[in-house]
Design an enzyme around this catalytic site. Sequence first.
Site, PDB file in Angstrom:
ATOM      1  N   LYS A  52      38.359  36.423  42.405  1.00  0.00           N
ATOM      2  CA  LYS A  52      37.551  36.289  41.188  1.00  0.00           C
ATOM      3  C   LYS A  52      37.505  34.832  40.733  1.00  0.00           C
ATOM      4  O   LYS A  52      36.469  34.313  40.326  1.00  0.00           O
ATOM      5  CB  LYS A  52      38.105  37.211  40.086  1.00  0.00           C
ATOM      6  CG  LYS A  52      37.789  38.674  40.376  1.00  0.00           C
ATOM      7  CD  LYS A  52      38.545  39.667  39.526  1.00  0.00           C
ATOM      8  CE  LYS A  52      38.258  41.086  40.032  1.00  0.00           C
ATOM      9  NZ  LYS A  52      39.005  42.130  39.363  1.00  0.00           N
ATOM     10  N   GLN A  96      43.484  42.604  34.991  1.00  0.00           N
ATOM     11  CA  GLN A  96      43.541  43.225  36.326  1.00  0.00           C
ATOM     12  C   GLN A  96      44.409  44.490  36.277  1.00  0.00           C
ATOM     13  O   GLN A  96      45.566  44.441  35.857  1.00  0.00           O
ATOM     14  CB  GLN A  96      44.112  42.210  37.337  1.00  0.00           C
ATOM     15  CG  GLN A  96      44.069  42.680  38.764  1.00  0.00           C
ATOM     16  CD  GLN A  96      42.632  42.849  39.301  1.00  0.00           C
ATOM     17  OE1 GLN A  96      41.770  42.010  39.095  1.00  0.00           O
ATOM     18  NE2 GLN A  96      42.388  43.966  39.966  1.00  0.00           N
ATOM     19  N   ASP A 119      34.193  43.979  32.459  1.00  0.00           N
ATOM     20  CA  ASP A 119      34.417  45.100  33.369  1.00  0.00           C
ATOM     21  C   ASP A 119      33.678  46.354  32.890  1.00  0.00           C
ATOM     22  O   ASP A 119      33.544  47.319  33.634  1.00  0.00           O
ATOM     23  CB  ASP A 119      35.924  45.440  33.437  1.00  0.00           C
ATOM     24  CG  ASP A 119      36.622  44.783  34.621  1.00  0.00           C
ATOM     25  OD1 ASP A 119      35.940  44.472  35.612  1.00  0.00           O
ATOM     26  OD2 ASP A 119      37.861  44.596  34.545  1.00  0.00           O
TER      27      ASP A 119
END
Length: 283
Positions: A52, A96, A119
């Site tokens: 990322k 994460q 997200d």
Amino acid sequence: MAKIISGKEVSAKVRAEVKAECEQLKAKGIHPGLAVIIVGDDPASRVYVNNKKKACAEVGFVSEEYALPAETTQEELLALVEQLNNKPEINGILCQLPLPKHLDEKAVINAISPMKDVDAFHPSNVGRIMIGDYHFLPCTPAGVMEMVHSEGIEVSGKNCVVIGRSNIVGKPMAMLLLHENGTVTICHSRTQNLKEICSNADILVAAVGRPKFVKADMVKEGAVVLDVGINRDENGKLCGDVDFDEVAPKASYITPVPGGVGPMTIAMLMKNTLKAAKIQNFH
Ligand code: NAD
């Protein structure tokens, strides 16, 4: 033999578009920024976070990494999220997953500002997706749709079957296909007649998490087969939820693993972060 939809190629195109738009924003003094939080030392999470960060550098975003020790408390983690919610240079926040067991993932997801939730896991963003009035789409299902669009595959009126009902992949995937007027069936671990249902699918999405689960006898001749799975086979080799060698000769389109949906997920994260920067600066 199916045409292979390359996630490497489609994702490179998405990243190039994001990069071009990022340059335009920078010319206006806006520098998109993504904060990535990682707690503990899960090796898979470390790989994802590194990828990322690499993608951020490629498209021209600022990326900040917050690597916290495994023994971080819930209060400390929530305090960091709050700090990032209030930090103007940060447009997107990503924590994460999975988190170490003593931490409450739901509370962390709920604490991220919905406008920075790139997200799209926050309940408010999930609800927005349900009614089709959203800022962000969850990265993996959005990546799958981007691959479908890249080939001009029509969803409207088609029989779409999604195997898997997770909040991250299966459920939102079904919703995105429905938004495009597919007739959608969601299958899961308690589904009966799975083979029969799948073999009626014009578009079949596998998000099961079982290596080579989808066999040729579950696939209709000419179907579009989209493989979200990331697994290891009996030899430790990366593979999808679809038995590629068996299914590819029968399908019209298929996505490979690796090099399929995986790279799309990160590209869509970049797209969401760009959108977050635009919303936060222009609305
Ligand atoms: P999950 O474990 O949360 O969900 C799996 C789903 O499969 C469940 O809803 C379950 O009901 C269903 N299932 C399990 N066994 C089944 C069976 N025998 N028959 C029918 N359905 C069955 O997993 P997830 O988070 O949705 O991920 C699914 C796969 O996608 C995993 O391999 C994961 O690694 C991968 N994944 C890939 C990306 C990417 O970027 N490409 C992103 C997220 C997840």
